[in-house]
Write a protein that holds these residues in place. Sequence first.
Motif, mmCIF file in Angstrom:
data_model
loop_
_atom_site.group_PDB
_atom_site.id
_atom_site.type_symbol
_atom_site.label_atom_id
_atom_site.label_comp_id
_atom_site.label_asym_id
_atom_site.label_seq_id
_atom_site.Cartn_x
_atom_site.Cartn_y
_atom_site.Cartn_z
ATOM 1 N N ALA A 465 0.836 -1.200 0.000
ATOM 2 C CA ALA A 465 0.000 0.000 0.000
ATOM 3 C C ALA A 465 0.870 1.249 0.000
ATOM 4 C CB ALA A 465 -0.908 -0.005 1.234
ATOM 5 N N ALA A 466 1.927 1.254 0.855
ATOM 6 C CA ALA A 466 2.809 2.417 0.918
ATOM 7 C C ALA A 466 3.554 2.596 -0.402
ATOM 8 C CB ALA A 466 3.798 2.261 2.079
ATOM 9 N N ASP A 468 2.583 1.653 -3.413
ATOM 10 C CA ASP A 468 1.657 2.152 -4.437
ATOM 11 C C ASP A 468 1.460 3.651 -4.321
ATOM 12 O OD1 ASP A 468 1.376 -0.306 -5.548
ATOM 13 O OD2 ASP A 468 -0.449 -0.831 -4.412
ATOM 14 N N GLU A 469 1.298 4.132 -3.099
ATOM 15 C CA GLU A 469 1.100 5.572 -2.890
ATOM 16 C C GLU A 469 2.279 6.374 -3.397
ATOM 17 O OE1 GLU A 469 0.031 7.149 1.057
ATOM 18 O OE2 GLU A 469 -1.403 5.474 1.160
ATOM 19 N N VAL A 470 3.486 5.913 -3.050
ATOM 20 C CA VAL A 470 4.683 6.654 -3.435
ATOM 21 C C VAL A 470 4.862 6.624 -4.955
ATOM 22 C CG1 VAL A 470 7.210 6.652 -3.310
ATOM 23 C CG2 VAL A 470 5.854 6.422 -1.219
ATOM 24 N N ALA A 472 2.481 6.415 -7.188
ATOM 25 C CA ALA A 472 1.475 7.288 -7.771
ATOM 26 C C ALA A 472 1.871 8.754 -7.650
ATOM 27 C CB ALA A 472 0.119 7.051 -7.087
ATOM 28 N N ALA A 473 2.576 9.092 -6.567
ATOM 29 C CA ALA A 473 2.908 10.495 -6.321
ATOM 30 C C ALA A 473 4.168 10.935 -7.056
ATOM 31 C CB ALA A 473 3.065 10.735 -4.817
ATOM 32 N N GLN A 495 11.302 7.422 0.349
ATOM 33 C CA GLN A 495 9.965 7.943 0.677
ATOM 34 C C GLN A 495 9.101 6.888 1.361
ATOM 35 O OE1 GLN A 495 7.840 10.354 -2.109
ATOM 36 N NE2 GLN A 495 9.738 10.979 -3.156
ATOM 37 N N VAL A 496 9.230 5.639 0.893
ATOM 38 C CA VAL A 496 8.453 4.568 1.535
ATOM 39 C C VAL A 496 8.922 4.393 2.986
ATOM 40 C CG1 VAL A 496 7.879 2.106 1.502
ATOM 41 C CG2 VAL A 496 8.034 3.385 -0.652
ATOM 42 N N ALA A 499 7.508 7.064 5.054
ATOM 43 C CA ALA A 499 6.075 6.843 5.295
ATOM 44 C C ALA A 499 5.854 5.754 6.346
ATOM 45 C CB ALA A 499 5.380 6.465 3.987
#
Length: 519
Positions: A465-466, A468-470, A472-473, A495-496, A499
Amino acid sequence: MSEHTSDDLALDGGTEAVLTWDETIAAYDPVLGLEVHVELGTATKMFCGCPTEFGAEPNSQVCPVCLGLPGSLPVVNEKGVESAIRIGLALNCTIAPWSRFARKNYFYPDMPKNFQTSQYDEPIAFNGWLDVELEDGSAYRVEIERAHMEEDTGKSLHVGGATGRIHGADYSLVDYNRAGIPLIEIVTKPLTGFGDRAPEVAKAYVATLRDLLRALGVSDVKMEQGSLRCDANVSLRPRKKKPEKQAEVPFGTRTETKNVNSLRSVERAVRYEMTRHAAVLAGGGSILQETRHWHEDTGVTTSGREKSDAEDYRYFPEPDLVPIAPTADSIEALRATLPEPPVQRRRRLQGEWGYSDLEMRDVINAGAIEIIEATVAAGATPAGARKWWSGEIARRANLDGRELTDMGITPRAVAELDALVQGGRLNDSMARQVLDGVLAGEGNPGAVADARGLALVSDDGALGAAVDEVIAANPDLVEKIRSGKVQAAGALIGQVMKAMAGQADAARVRELIMERVGS
Ligand code: ADP
Ligand code: MG
Ligand code: ZN
């Protein structure tokens, strides 16, 4: 008489001329003589049943024998004799089939009998050697003259006055707890042929001897507590152009630098004395045969007392003790208890553990061989055991001036910490926090990690999940990776990790990113 330094007048030092090291070596050849006193770790004293523990209330461990009261009779400590024989054998000495104690007569307030029970012309062990190795692997043989049994003196404490010496003190106190503790004095022959390596050989000899004595289990060999003490004799003679002619040059006058109480100081004190002698001799002066004091803070020696070879202690055989006459069988039985010699043992362990020369040197310098051995035996990887003991724990022990064994963490605990890292539960920085907790007395590594909530997240659900977020950003970084700039992944991993508050398994995060971005 190695003990009585407190009456010796130290002149304010540091002002004497010295030659540079290169000038010293170019003109002179050094001769060394090392005297090491080791306090045996026997439960009782050498000639009475008094206990030997360090640090007890002054004058609480005394009796008529060690106080030298009239009519008291000494009895030899059998364990002490056994230790002396084992030390002699480990130093490749001949063991005397028959030897006696002797009285060394002199007066000193901390020696209540007015003589020291020692050995004189009949030492229990003689004519041995110890091989030592310098940091660059070069090897030297140190010839041993003798190892003999004697007893320690008490301790004087001079109160008032600036220096702790008797000079200028208001009054003095005497503690006889140490009087009668068994000592072995190990004396080298005059050592020649070391040239500019002499200071290093001196240090390596004391270090190797310390390791050997520790392996024999005869002493706790703590230089800072005085259970291992070294006096360094140094003289210089003019250097001959042809090395084969050097042996023909008679020895110069020696000085004896007393109670040098760390390995580093042994090397520094020998180096300093060599350069000081060189300056005196080069200036046409002569060396006074005397004791010197080493000053750790200023790195110089100062004059002690004059000491001639002809000092008359009126030695005579001790009439109250029977001769020591070990049978050949008993000597062989003790030989069978000897440990592997330190230099060989190090080579073997280095091979078994797969350490580089540099890694092994760090381990040796940290005094960590035994503790690493125990840690590996408790299940740690050799690399993990080395990393903790000669890294973080050694660093802290140094800061606090403590031994690795006194740090409040056991080999078993370090093995457990290593297993948590190897098993992927902790990363490096978490493991360091767990170590903090263990050292602070919070419990074993597993318990500390639980209590502090330290564990890497390696479960793909939470990490995914973390990730995927990074991804996408950061479409630009993703593009870079796809175009072949793989190092851009580092920024995404960072970044992960951020997070996940540093608790992610970085290796797994990289895999997940590459899986998602890659195809
Ligand atoms: P002391 O009673 O003065 O302590 P020891 O015989 O116990 O005498 O120890 C003297 C040490 O000095 C020995 O290791 C000996 O080999 C060494 N030695 C003797 N002569 C010289 C010299 N000229 N230069 C350097 N060392 C020496
Ligand atoms: Mg001596
Ligand atoms: Zn006693």
